[in-house]
Design a protein around this motif. Structure first.
Motif, PDB file in Angstrom:
ATOM      1  N   ILE A 151       0.845  -1.202   0.000  1.00  0.00           N
ATOM      2  CA  ILE A 151       0.000   0.000   0.000  1.00  0.00           C
ATOM      3  C   ILE A 151       0.875   1.244   0.000  1.00  0.00           C
ATOM      4  O   ILE A 151       0.607   2.206  -0.713  1.00  0.00           O
ATOM      5  CB  ILE A 151      -0.972   0.003   1.193  1.00  0.00           C
ATOM      6  CG1 ILE A 151      -2.025  -1.096   1.025  1.00  0.00           C
ATOM      7  CG2 ILE A 151      -1.643   1.373   1.353  1.00  0.00           C
ATOM      8  CD1 ILE A 151      -2.868  -1.342   2.264  1.00  0.00           C
ATOM      9  N   SER A 152       1.952   1.219   0.793  1.00  0.00           N
ATOM     10  CA  SER A 152       2.835   2.394   0.851  1.00  0.00           C
ATOM     11  C   SER A 152       3.524   2.639  -0.491  1.00  0.00           C
ATOM     12  O   SER A 152       3.859   3.775  -0.812  1.00  0.00           O
ATOM     13  CB  SER A 152       3.868   2.251   1.970  1.00  0.00           C
ATOM     14  OG  SER A 152       4.839   1.271   1.668  1.00  0.00           O
ATOM     15  N   TYR A 195      -5.968   4.388   5.381  1.00  0.00           N
ATOM     16  CA  TYR A 195      -6.829   3.906   4.301  1.00  0.00           C
ATOM     17  C   TYR A 195      -7.977   3.016   4.781  1.00  0.00           C
ATOM     18  O   TYR A 195      -8.621   2.346   3.969  1.00  0.00           O
ATOM     19  CB  TYR A 195      -5.987   3.181   3.249  1.00  0.00           C
ATOM     20  CG  TYR A 195      -5.035   4.139   2.571  1.00  0.00           C
ATOM     21  CD1 TYR A 195      -5.518   5.106   1.695  1.00  0.00           C
ATOM     22  CD2 TYR A 195      -3.674   4.126   2.866  1.00  0.00           C
ATOM     23  CE1 TYR A 195      -4.654   6.022   1.107  1.00  0.00           C
ATOM     24  CE2 TYR A 195      -2.813   5.036   2.284  1.00  0.00           C
ATOM     25  CZ  TYR A 195      -3.305   5.985   1.404  1.00  0.00           C
ATOM     26  OH  TYR A 195      -2.454   6.892   0.837  1.00  0.00           O
ATOM     27  N   ASP A 196      -8.238   3.027   6.076  1.00  0.00           N
ATOM     28  CA  ASP A 196      -9.346   2.256   6.660  1.00  0.00           C
ATOM     29  C   ASP A 196      -9.291   0.782   6.233  1.00  0.00           C
ATOM     30  O   ASP A 196     -10.247   0.229   5.684  1.00  0.00           O
ATOM     31  CB  ASP A 196     -10.686   2.879   6.277  1.00  0.00           C
ATOM     32  CG  ASP A 196     -11.830   2.302   7.116  1.00  0.00           C
ATOM     33  OD1 ASP A 196     -11.571   1.882   8.266  1.00  0.00           O
ATOM     34  OD2 ASP A 196     -12.961   2.247   6.605  1.00  0.00           O
ATOM     35  N   VAL A 197      -8.129   0.177   6.483  1.00  0.00           N
ATOM     36  CA  VAL A 197      -7.870  -1.211   6.127  1.00  0.00           C
ATOM     37  C   VAL A 197      -7.623  -1.995   7.419  1.00  0.00           C
ATOM     38  O   VAL A 197      -6.935  -1.522   8.316  1.00  0.00           O
ATOM     39  CB  VAL A 197      -6.627  -1.287   5.198  1.00  0.00           C
ATOM     40  CG1 VAL A 197      -6.166  -2.708   4.998  1.00  0.00           C
ATOM     41  CG2 VAL A 197      -6.926  -0.626   3.864  1.00  0.00           C
ATOM     42  N   ASN A 198      -8.188  -3.185   7.521  1.00  0.00           N
ATOM     43  CA  ASN A 198      -8.015  -4.039   8.693  1.00  0.00           C
ATOM     44  C   ASN A 198      -6.701  -4.811   8.558  1.00  0.00           C
ATOM     45  O   ASN A 198      -6.574  -5.661   7.674  1.00  0.00           O
ATOM     46  CB  ASN A 198      -9.188  -5.010   8.806  1.00  0.00           C
ATOM     47  CG  ASN A 198      -9.124  -5.875  10.037  1.00  0.00           C
ATOM     48  OD1 ASN A 198      -8.062  -6.152  10.580  1.00  0.00           O
ATOM     49  ND2 ASN A 198     -10.280  -6.329  10.478  1.00  0.00           N
ATOM     50  N   PRO A 199      -5.704  -4.563   9.420  1.00  0.00           N
ATOM     51  CA  PRO A 199      -4.408  -5.229   9.284  1.00  0.00           C
ATOM     52  C   PRO A 199      -4.467  -6.732   9.516  1.00  0.00           C
ATOM     53  O   PRO A 199      -3.586  -7.467   9.071  1.00  0.00           O
ATOM     54  CB  PRO A 199      -3.544  -4.553  10.355  1.00  0.00           C
ATOM     55  CG  PRO A 199      -4.514  -4.030  11.357  1.00  0.00           C
ATOM     56  CD  PRO A 199      -5.750  -3.663  10.580  1.00  0.00           C
ATOM     57  N   GLU A 235     -12.387 -11.191   1.104  1.00  0.00           N
ATOM     58  CA  GLU A 235     -11.321 -10.799   0.196  1.00  0.00           C
ATOM     59  C   GLU A 235     -10.270 -10.005   0.965  1.00  0.00           C
ATOM     60  O   GLU A 235     -10.595  -9.230   1.867  1.00  0.00           O
ATOM     61  CB  GLU A 235     -11.940  -9.943  -0.911  1.00  0.00           C
ATOM     62  CG  GLU A 235     -10.985  -9.555  -1.989  1.00  0.00           C
ATOM     63  CD  GLU A 235     -11.700  -8.827  -3.112  1.00  0.00           C
ATOM     64  OE1 GLU A 235     -11.731  -9.375  -4.223  1.00  0.00           O
ATOM     65  OE2 GLU A 235     -12.220  -7.718  -2.875  1.00  0.00           O
ATOM     66  N   ASP A 236      -9.016 -10.185   0.590  1.00  0.00           N
ATOM     67  CA  ASP A 236      -7.924  -9.471   1.243  1.00  0.00           C
ATOM     68  C   ASP A 236      -8.169  -7.967   1.175  1.00  0.00           C
ATOM     69  O   ASP A 236      -8.606  -7.438   0.154  1.00  0.00           O
ATOM     70  CB  ASP A 236      -6.595  -9.818   0.556  1.00  0.00           C
ATOM     71  CG  ASP A 236      -5.391  -9.395   1.370  1.00  0.00           C
ATOM     72  OD1 ASP A 236      -5.176  -8.177   1.527  1.00  0.00           O
ATOM     73  OD2 ASP A 236      -4.672 -10.277   1.855  1.00  0.00           O
ATOM     74  N   GLU A 237      -7.879  -7.284   2.269  1.00  0.00           N
ATOM     75  CA  GLU A 237      -8.106  -5.839   2.380  1.00  0.00           C
ATOM     76  C   GLU A 237      -7.313  -5.028   1.354  1.00  0.00           C
ATOM     77  O   GLU A 237      -7.707  -3.920   1.001  1.00  0.00           O
ATOM     78  CB  GLU A 237      -7.745  -5.361   3.787  1.00  0.00           C
ATOM     79  CG  GLU A 237      -8.696  -5.826   4.862  1.00  0.00           C
ATOM     80  CD  GLU A 237      -9.973  -5.013   4.918  1.00  0.00           C
ATOM     81  OE1 GLU A 237      -9.954  -3.875   5.408  1.00  0.00           O
ATOM     82  OE2 GLU A 237     -10.999  -5.540   4.465  1.00  0.00           O
TER      83      GLU A 237
END
Length: 192
Positions: A33-34, A119-123, A181-183
């Motif tokens: 993501i980065s 980014y409002d993503v669940n790690p 699905e993967d975040e």
């Protein structure tokens, strides 16, 4: 049983055993993501911090490079697409047992948290290559042996009888939902 998973069984997983994470949750997804959002992240973080986000400097871990059985693991699952939650679901479903995990105990790097919050993503539902979920009769001993090999590890919970997949976050307790699905797909779809 709801949530039964077809998977080759390499060992044992039974109530009373410890669940151990070796490596960091969401690390690979956060790194990607980065890279996808580097230009946008520059307005929020220093160049050095973004470089830290993008590094891939951990000790390599996979199902074959560490002598898992010798170290005390009775079973293990590589964490990849779908993150820690998918690995927990798959392993418990294959052995038809429940578990209780504490999210506060799962190793996660601060830069992964920063990217996920941005980014409002669940790690815990994020790509986590170089990470293993292991089962052991003596999880703390497994963690010590992994630390001697340069691998960050922590006992995150226990295997329980029944089929309940319990997730704790402080005093809040809930039950795990089926894998999704993967975040990282949220970010990739926006970029494409």
């Amino acid at each position: 049983m709801t949530g039964t998973v077809q998977r080759e069984l390499k060992g044992t997983m039974k109530p009373g055993q410890d669940l151990v994470i070796a490596g960091y949750a969401g690390r690979e997804g956060g790194r990607r993501i980065s890279i996808f959002r580097e230009k946008e992240l520059r307005s929020r973080f220093s160049r050095d911090y973004i470089e830290l986000m993008q590094q891939s400097d951990e000790t390599p871990i996979d199902g074959s490079c560490i002598p898992w059985r010798v170290y005390g693991a009775t079973e293990w699952e590589e964490v990849s697409e779908g993150g820690i939650f998918t690995a927990l679901w798959n392993l418990s479903g294959a052995y038809r047992v429940g578990f209780s995990v504490d999210l506060h105990r799962i190793p996660i790097r601060q830069e992964t948290i920063e990217v996920c919050e941005r980014y409002d993503v669940n790690p815990y539902r994020l790509l986590s290559s170089n990470c293993i979920l292991a089962v052991s009769d003596h999880g703390w001993r497994l963690c010590e042996r992994l630390a001697e090999s340069g691998v960050k590890a922590a006992v995150i919970g226990r295997v329980n009888p029944g089929i309940k997949r319990e997730v704790c976050y402080g005093r809040v307790r809930g039950f795990m939902e089926r894998p999704r699905e993967d975040e990282i797909r949220k970010i990739i779809q926006e970029v494409l």
